[in-house]
Design an enzyme around this catalytic site. Structure first.
Site, PDB file in Angstrom:
ATOM      1  N   ASN A  11       0.865  -1.178   0.000  1.00  0.00           N
ATOM      2  CA  ASN A  11       0.000   0.000   0.000  1.00  0.00           C
ATOM      3  C   ASN A  11       0.899   1.225   0.000  1.00  0.00           C
ATOM      4  O   ASN A  11       1.545   1.517   1.006  1.00  0.00           O
ATOM      5  CB  ASN A  11      -0.888  -0.048   1.257  1.00  0.00           C
ATOM      6  CG  ASN A  11      -1.685   1.229   1.447  1.00  0.00           C
ATOM      7  OD1 ASN A  11      -1.803   2.047   0.527  1.00  0.00           O
ATOM      8  ND2 ASN A  11      -2.234   1.406   2.645  1.00  0.00           N
ATOM      9  N   LYS A  13       0.003   4.285  -0.189  1.00  0.00           N
ATOM     10  CA  LYS A  13      -0.645   5.442   0.456  1.00  0.00           C
ATOM     11  C   LYS A  13      -0.471   6.696  -0.408  1.00  0.00           C
ATOM     12  O   LYS A  13      -0.412   6.592  -1.630  1.00  0.00           O
ATOM     13  CB  LYS A  13      -0.086   5.645   1.871  1.00  0.00           C
ATOM     14  CG  LYS A  13      -0.070   4.368   2.684  1.00  0.00           C
ATOM     15  CD  LYS A  13       0.181   4.605   4.148  1.00  0.00           C
ATOM     16  CE  LYS A  13       0.323   3.265   4.855  1.00  0.00           C
ATOM     17  NZ  LYS A  13       0.142   3.366   6.281  1.00  0.00           N
ATOM     18  N   HIS A  97      -9.468   0.725   4.760  1.00  0.00           N
ATOM     19  CA  HIS A  97      -8.197   0.901   5.478  1.00  0.00           C
ATOM     20  C   HIS A  97      -8.431   1.791   6.703  1.00  0.00           C
ATOM     21  O   HIS A  97      -9.227   2.736   6.653  1.00  0.00           O
ATOM     22  CB  HIS A  97      -7.151   1.530   4.544  1.00  0.00           C
ATOM     23  CG  HIS A  97      -5.775   1.483   5.119  1.00  0.00           C
ATOM     24  ND1 HIS A  97      -5.342   2.398   6.044  1.00  0.00           N
ATOM     25  CD2 HIS A  97      -4.751   0.622   4.920  1.00  0.00           C
ATOM     26  CE1 HIS A  97      -4.094   2.110   6.388  1.00  0.00           C
ATOM     27  NE2 HIS A  97      -3.707   1.031   5.712  1.00  0.00           N
ATOM     28  N   GLU A  99      -6.828   4.151   7.935  1.00  0.00           N
ATOM     29  CA  GLU A  99      -6.615   5.593   7.719  1.00  0.00           C
ATOM     30  C   GLU A  99      -7.847   6.225   7.084  1.00  0.00           C
ATOM     31  O   GLU A  99      -8.184   7.380   7.353  1.00  0.00           O
ATOM     32  CB  GLU A  99      -5.359   5.820   6.867  1.00  0.00           C
ATOM     33  CG  GLU A  99      -4.104   5.560   7.692  1.00  0.00           C
ATOM     34  CD  GLU A  99      -2.898   5.108   6.890  1.00  0.00           C
ATOM     35  OE1 GLU A  99      -2.893   5.217   5.653  1.00  0.00           O
ATOM     36  OE2 GLU A  99      -1.939   4.630   7.533  1.00  0.00           O
ATOM     37  N   GLU A 169      -5.437  -5.682  10.305  1.00  0.00           N
ATOM     38  CA  GLU A 169      -4.437  -4.644  10.569  1.00  0.00           C
ATOM     39  C   GLU A 169      -4.754  -3.971  11.903  1.00  0.00           C
ATOM     40  O   GLU A 169      -5.571  -3.041  11.956  1.00  0.00           O
ATOM     41  CB  GLU A 169      -4.485  -3.588   9.456  1.00  0.00           C
ATOM     42  CG  GLU A 169      -4.174  -4.150   8.085  1.00  0.00           C
ATOM     43  CD  GLU A 169      -3.548  -3.092   7.199  1.00  0.00           C
ATOM     44  OE1 GLU A 169      -2.411  -3.299   6.773  1.00  0.00           O
ATOM     45  OE2 GLU A 169      -4.171  -2.045   6.976  1.00  0.00           O
ATOM     46  N   GLY A 175       2.227   1.682  10.820  1.00  0.00           N
ATOM     47  CA  GLY A 175       3.144   2.816  10.723  1.00  0.00           C
ATOM     48  C   GLY A 175       3.796   3.199  12.043  1.00  0.00           C
ATOM     49  O   GLY A 175       4.379   4.272  12.157  1.00  0.00           O
ATOM     50  N   SER A 215       3.367  -2.711  10.298  1.00  0.00           N
ATOM     51  CA  SER A 215       4.822  -2.698  10.461  1.00  0.00           C
ATOM     52  C   SER A 215       5.488  -4.010  10.045  1.00  0.00           C
ATOM     53  O   SER A 215       6.421  -4.478  10.702  1.00  0.00           O
ATOM     54  CB  SER A 215       5.194  -2.310  11.897  1.00  0.00           C
ATOM     55  OG  SER A 215       4.694  -1.012  12.193  1.00  0.00           O
TER      56      SER A 215
HETATM   57  C1  PEP Z   1      -0.747  -0.254   5.927  1.00  0.00           C
HETATM   58  O1  PEP Z   1      -0.720   0.871   5.470  1.00  0.00           O
HETATM   59  O2  PEP Z   1      -1.683  -1.009   5.611  1.00  0.00           O
HETATM   60  C2  PEP Z   1       0.317  -0.680   6.830  1.00  0.00           C
HETATM   61  C3  PEP Z   1       0.229  -1.864   7.396  1.00  0.00           C
HETATM   62  O3  PEP Z   1       1.348   0.200   7.043  1.00  0.00           O
HETATM   63  P1  PEP Z   1       2.777  -0.130   7.747  1.00  0.00           P
HETATM   64  O4  PEP Z   1       3.291  -1.401   7.103  1.00  0.00           O
HETATM   65  O5  PEP Z   1       3.618   1.045   7.438  1.00  0.00           O
HETATM   66  O6  PEP Z   1       2.512  -0.332   9.192  1.00  0.00           O
END
Ligand code: PEP
Length: 253
Positions: A11, A13, A97, A99, A169, A175, A215
């Site tokens: 992703n 973003k 997601h 976010e 997630e 992040g 992460s």
């Molecule tokens: C994501 O954006 O779905 C995500 C898991 O980000 P990160 O790997 O940076 O934690």
């Protein structure tokens, strides 16, 4: 289970201009163009989709979008529909997601409409679910996931859900550099699979791919992927560099 083919998804973003995205996609193909035992996807911004698709279309890396609007077309300024994404070369679309839930008012109801629109257009939804840190601390993780999954998939029947992918997630791990432990992630993945079984039957629960996100890095992917109910990863930060994303894709298996 052996029948589930792993999927590693990136992703991107709101990062990378069109030319940066295309360059990263080309580099990625140089690293992973010969990988055949795993599915791979990158999701750049809308504006980079067409250029990235031109760079990856003859490779094993597939294209995904990060969001869609549920109507096919109409007076919805600034929105993009599932058939439009399909025509731009997308195979997948990330939906719900955290976010988008956190900053853009996404709810279980809008997620449900978007999943239906994706499936209708022939896109594979990557349906994101996960609890916040507060919810985990309050012991609500499983009840939150139960609600997100039931509401997100309301009105759909198992025959329609073959294309569906679920991404667990935990919001507190996105992040932040904090990763759920392998056992914490496995426990939730097993629970999600049992929810799918109770609501949609054994066959779908055996075949559905459940990705972990939060992460994920080259040094933690292998132990996560060793868990029986983890079928892949949705990667944010570490997917932005072709080198680190390719290391994740080529984890020791
Ligand atoms: C994501 O954006 O779905 C995500 C898991 O980000 P990160 O790997 O940076 O934690």
């Amino acid at each position: 289970m052996d029948q589930r083919r792993p999927l590693i998804a990136g992703n991107w973003k709101m990062y990378k201009t069109q030319s940066e995205a295309t360059e990263t996609a080309k580099q990625l193909i140089r690293y992973v163009g010969a990988v055949t035992d795993i599915d791979m996807m990158i999701a750049p911004t809308f504006i980079a989709l067409t250029a990235v698709f031109a760079a990856i279309k003859n490779s094993p890396v597939a294209l995904g979008a990060q969001n869609l609007y549920w109507e096919d077309e109409g007076a919805y300024t600034g929105e993009i529909s599932a058939p439009m994404l399909k025509s731009a070369g997308c195979q997948y679309c990330i939906i719900g997601h955290s976010e988008r839930r956190q900053y853009f008012g996404e709810t279980d109801e809008t997620v449900n409409k978007k999943i239906k629109a994706a499936i209708k257009a022939g896109l594979q939804p990557v349906f994101c679910v996960g609890e916040t840190e507060k919810e985990r601390e309050a012991g609500q993780t499983l009840s939150i996931l139960d609600k997100q999954i039931k509401k997100g998939l309301e009105g759909l029947v198992s025959e329609q859900l073959d294309p569906l992918i679920i991404a667990y997630e935990p919001v507190w791990a996105i992040g932040t550099g904090k990763t759920a432990t392998d056992d914490q992630a496995q426990e939730v993945h097993r629970f999600i699979r049992s929810l799918v079984k109770n609501n949609f039957g054994q066959a779908l629960s055996d075949s559905i791919r459940i990705l972990y996100g939060g992460s994920v890095k080259p040094d933690n992917i292998a132990s996560l992927m060793a868990m029986p109910d983890i079928d892949g990863a949705l990667v944010g930060g570490a997917s932005l560099s072709a080198e680190s994303f390719s290391q994740i894709i080529k984890f020791k298996r």
